[in-house]
Design a protein around this motif. Structure first.
Motif, PDB file in Angstrom:
ATOM      1  N   HIS A  85       1.381  -0.784  -0.197  1.00 26.69           N
ATOM      2  CA  HIS A  85      -0.191   0.304   0.102  1.00 26.69           C
ATOM      3  C   HIS A  85       0.913   1.033   0.238  1.00 26.69           C
ATOM      4  O   HIS A  85       1.859   1.414   0.774  1.00 26.69           O
ATOM      5  CB  HIS A  85      -0.689  -0.513   1.348  1.00 26.69           C
ATOM      6  CG  HIS A  85      -1.856  -1.260   1.463  1.00 26.69           C
ATOM      7  ND1 HIS A  85      -2.690  -1.173   2.431  1.00 26.69           N
ATOM      8  CD2 HIS A  85      -2.470  -1.553   0.566  1.00 26.69           C
ATOM      9  CE1 HIS A  85      -4.136  -1.931   2.017  1.00 26.69           C
ATOM     10  NE2 HIS A  85      -3.922  -1.998   1.123  1.00 26.69           N
ATOM     11  N   HIS A 113      -0.175   4.994   0.960  1.00 25.19           N
ATOM     12  CA  HIS A 113      -1.121   5.521   1.757  1.00 25.19           C
ATOM     13  C   HIS A 113      -0.698   7.748   1.450  1.00 25.19           C
ATOM     14  O   HIS A 113       0.459   8.183   1.752  1.00 25.19           O
ATOM     15  CB  HIS A 113      -1.336   5.849   2.947  1.00 25.19           C
ATOM     16  CG  HIS A 113      -2.389   4.415   3.172  1.00 25.19           C
ATOM     17  ND1 HIS A 113      -3.058   4.267   2.886  1.00 25.19           N
ATOM     18  CD2 HIS A 113      -1.174   2.401   3.679  1.00 25.19           C
ATOM     19  CE1 HIS A 113      -3.117   2.890   3.708  1.00 25.19           C
ATOM     20  NE2 HIS A 113      -2.436   2.055   3.663  1.00 25.19           N
ATOM     21  N   HIS A 117      -4.113   5.599  10.670  1.00 25.28           N
ATOM     22  CA  HIS A 117      -3.164   7.745  10.103  1.00 25.28           C
ATOM     23  C   HIS A 117      -3.492   8.069  10.036  1.00 25.28           C
ATOM     24  O   HIS A 117      -5.134   8.210  10.726  1.00 25.28           O
ATOM     25  CB  HIS A 117      -3.734   7.696   8.164  1.00 25.28           C
ATOM     26  CG  HIS A 117      -3.609   5.726   7.670  1.00 25.28           C
ATOM     27  ND1 HIS A 117      -2.272   5.310   7.118  1.00 25.28           N
ATOM     28  CD2 HIS A 117      -4.092   4.561   7.696  1.00 25.28           C
ATOM     29  CE1 HIS A 117      -2.242   4.104   6.537  1.00 25.28           C
ATOM     30  NE2 HIS A 117      -3.569   3.921   6.381  1.00 25.28           N
ATOM     31  N   GLN A 154      -6.041   5.703   0.173  1.00 26.01           N
ATOM     32  CA  GLN A 154      -4.380   4.397  -0.423  1.00 26.01           C
ATOM     33  C   GLN A 154      -4.837   3.848  -1.570  1.00 26.01           C
ATOM     34  O   GLN A 154      -5.546   4.198  -2.248  1.00 26.01           O
ATOM     35  CB  GLN A 154      -5.226   2.702   0.242  1.00 26.01           C
ATOM     36  CG  GLN A 154      -5.011   1.467  -0.030  1.00 26.01           C
ATOM     37  CD  GLN A 154      -5.982   0.217   1.020  1.00 26.01           C
ATOM     38  OE1 GLN A 154      -5.720   0.530   2.160  1.00 26.01           O
ATOM     39  NE2 GLN A 154      -5.981  -0.550   0.198  1.00 26.01           N
ATOM     40  N   HIS A 205       3.709   0.597   3.427  1.00 22.78           N
ATOM     41  CA  HIS A 205       3.991  -0.422   3.803  1.00 22.78           C
ATOM     42  C   HIS A 205       3.546  -2.055   3.180  1.00 22.78           C
ATOM     43  O   HIS A 205       2.597  -1.896   2.187  1.00 22.78           O
ATOM     44  CB  HIS A 205       3.209  -0.248   4.719  1.00 22.78           C
ATOM     45  CG  HIS A 205       1.477  -0.515   4.836  1.00 22.78           C
ATOM     46  ND1 HIS A 205       0.972  -1.147   4.510  1.00 22.78           N
ATOM     47  CD2 HIS A 205       0.725   0.643   5.060  1.00 22.78           C
ATOM     48  CE1 HIS A 205      -0.127  -1.525   4.773  1.00 22.78           C
ATOM     49  NE2 HIS A 205      -0.613  -0.130   4.633  1.00 22.78           N
ATOM     50  N   HIS A 224       3.116  -1.615   9.871  1.00 24.84           N
ATOM     51  CA  HIS A 224       2.652  -0.589   9.974  1.00 24.84           C
ATOM     52  C   HIS A 224       4.036   0.521  10.908  1.00 24.84           C
ATOM     53  O   HIS A 224       4.309   1.380   9.752  1.00 24.84           O
ATOM     54  CB  HIS A 224       1.675  -0.633  10.214  1.00 24.84           C
ATOM     55  CG  HIS A 224       0.306  -0.369   9.475  1.00 24.84           C
ATOM     56  ND1 HIS A 224       0.019  -1.548   9.186  1.00 24.84           N
ATOM     57  CD2 HIS A 224      -0.145   0.206   8.558  1.00 24.84           C
ATOM     58  CE1 HIS A 224      -1.113  -1.393   7.919  1.00 24.84           C
ATOM     59  NE2 HIS A 224      -1.189  -0.240   7.627  1.00 24.84           N
TER      60      HIS A 224
END
Ligand code: ZN
Length: 144
Positions: A38, A40, A79, A85, A112, A122
């Motif tokens: 991912h 973000h 977050h 995302q 991550h 994370h």
């Protein structure tokens, strides 16, 4: 004193070495595999429009390489900022890091991996473009 093979006697193979090799092999096989990644993209009210513009450009230029998530104008999960995302396969990581490095502007990006251990992914395996932020790890089941 050296042995006849020129090595110190303690350096010769010993039954315990075999056990060590077996343990190392087991540890290697226990290394988690990365199923996906991912990215973000973080923003806030003052950078909301830039974040939206970047999102549109991601979809237009590299959208076929990824799955775009929702545009959250509030902190969600771990977050601490507003975010959206971008999910993609490991084979796309290089392309997507390069693209975001060149086009993210002043927006910060949190990367991550996904291995099945969300807390470790994370907390211990993260990478950032721009600034990093403390995450809300309680949302991922971190011990209090
Ligand atoms: Zn994520």
């Amino acid at each position: 004193m050296l042995g006849h093979d020129g090595r110190h006697p303690a350096a010769r193979a010993h039954p315990a070495d075999r056990a060590t090799h077996l343990l190392n092999a087991m540890n290697t096989s226990a290394t988690p595999s990365i199923v996906s990644w991912h990215a973000h993209i973080y923003f806030e009210s003052s950078t909301r429009d830039a974040a939206w513009a970047l999102r549109e450009r991601i979809l237009a230029e590299i959208g076929e390489r990824l799955d775009m998530g929702r545009f959250h104008e509030r902190p969600v999960g771990p977050h601490p900022q507003w975010s959206y995302q971008v999910a993609f396969a490991p084979a796309q990581l290089g392309t997507i890091i390069e693209w975001l490095t060149l086009h993210r502007g002043h927006l910060d990006v949190f990367f991550h991996p996904n291995t099945g251990d969300a807390l470790a992914d994370h907390r211990d395996r993260a990478a950032w473009l721009g600034h990093s932020y403390p995450l809300n790890l309680l949302a991922l089941g971190a011990p209090i």
